[in-house]
Design an enzyme around this catalytic site. Structure first.
Site: not given
Length: 365
Positions: A106-107, A11
């Site tokens: 983003d993860e 993350d």
């Protein structure tokens, strides 16, 4: 029972805001808010850790964020830049394994049980990935390492920013027993409040309920909670997982009439959040749904299918306005509002589609 899967959840730390601070040295160390103008009805997409110290968080109205930190720097999102950085990070993941399940820009989950580097330690792989990301894109990330997705996801959030947390099979149950239930991944505000009202505060309290009790309270979701409280999650990492819809909803702090200005303001915020999540997922949507729950707990939905795919705020808000006009004013007040966009497609497939506004202009000529 010994588990053999090695799962990592990566993350990125305050992804959008960190990119803005990286690209503009004047922003480094300052409270940065990525989102709408505080003078308009925008919402916060994300913010830097400096801003979070003031209680600012994603989906908060920008005006509220400004009141909490008047000297924060507000920056409009640059989704093309965020997408480009995200692609570089994913390239790093693929050096280690093809079993990568992106959840957003983003993860992502990675299954490194068998990996391209033939590294036996999943902890070592997580360390190397974090170093690669920092060296190549100049950003920090947090990693969670465990034997399933549920635990890896929880672990990645425990030592942010720039953290690495491992949950082993030996310590998983003790860890979960002490964990507040609102920290369980997938336990949202409504479920958390229901559990709180039942006196269930920790994973141990949740584990004390049997399967029958949980299914009686939460229906199908009860079985998932039963397993999660015991650290059980058999879901595989799915590289080609297809997302079916993107939505946002909120239970109101007090009941409202459908035609109140505050109701419209809340819909503004929900549409901003849906727009943000759409872009974060790199998707376009074609079907809009408005959900309303009244004070007597009756629920209605209104849906609209569009001719073309959309992902812009103005298009989403315009569609919701059309749906709202089809809701009968019945004298009952509203306690919950939700906006969902479905019938999704990849942005690459629909990039040349015109917007809803352009379409409306074309049929009026």
């Amino acid at each position: 029972m010994k588990h053999y899967r090695k799962i990592i959840h990566i993350d990125m730390d305050a992804f959008y805001a960190s990119i803005e601070q990286r690209d503009n040295k004047k922003l480094k160390g300052r409270p940065v808010i990525v989102g709408g103008n505080p003078q308009s009805r925008g919402v916060v997409a994300t913010c830097s850790y400096e801003a979070r110290k003031f209680g600012i968080h994603s989906a908060m109205p920008s005006a509220v964020a400004y009141n909490r930190c008047p000297y924060a720097v507000f920056v409009r999102p640059r989704f093309d830049v965020y997408k480009s950085v995200s692609e570089k990070i994913r390239d790093i993941f693929y050096r280690y394994t093809d079993l990568v399940e992106p959840l957003s820009l983003d993860e992502a989950y990675l299954d490194v049980t068998k990996n391209k580097k033939n590294i036996d330690s999943s902890i070592e792989i997580a360390k190397q990935i974090k170093k690669d990301i920092f060296r190549e894109v100049g950003l920090t990330s947090s990693a969670g390492v465990s034997y399933n997705k549920f635990l890896a996801k929880i672990a990645s959030d425990l030592r942010k920013p720039n953290g690495l947390t491992v949950i082993t099979e030996e310590n998983a149950q003790d860890f979960l027993d002490k964990l507040p239930v609102n920290k369980f991944f997938g336990v949202g505000k409504v479920t958390s409040n229901t559990l709180k009202n039942l006196g269930i505060k920790t994973g141990y309290d949740l584990r004390c309920l049997n399967l029958f009790e949980l299914e009686n309270i939460f229906k199908k979701r009860g079985y998932e909670l039963y397993k999660f409280a015991r650290g059980i999650d058999d879901r595989p990492v799915e590289p080609n997982r297809v997302r079916k819809s993107v939505g946002a909803e909120t239970t109101l702090s007090h009941n409202l009439d459908i035609d109140e200005e505050e109701t419209r303001n809340i819909l503004d915020e929900l549409c901003e959040e849906v727009c943000h999540r759409l872009k974060n997922s790199e998707k376009f949507g074609k079907t809009l749904t408005l959900k309303i729950k009244y004070e007597d707990f009756t629920k209605i939905t209104r849906s609209l299918s569009l001719e073309h795919y959309i992902d812009e705020y103005n298009d989403i808000r315009s569609g919701v306005d059309n749906l709202l006009r089809n809701v009968e004013v019945n004298g009952k007040q509203i306690r919950l509002l939700g906006v969902t966009i479905s019938n999704l497609s990849d942005k690459k497939e629909t990039y040349k589609d015109i917007t809803l506004f352009e379409y409306m202009d074309s049929i009026q000529m």
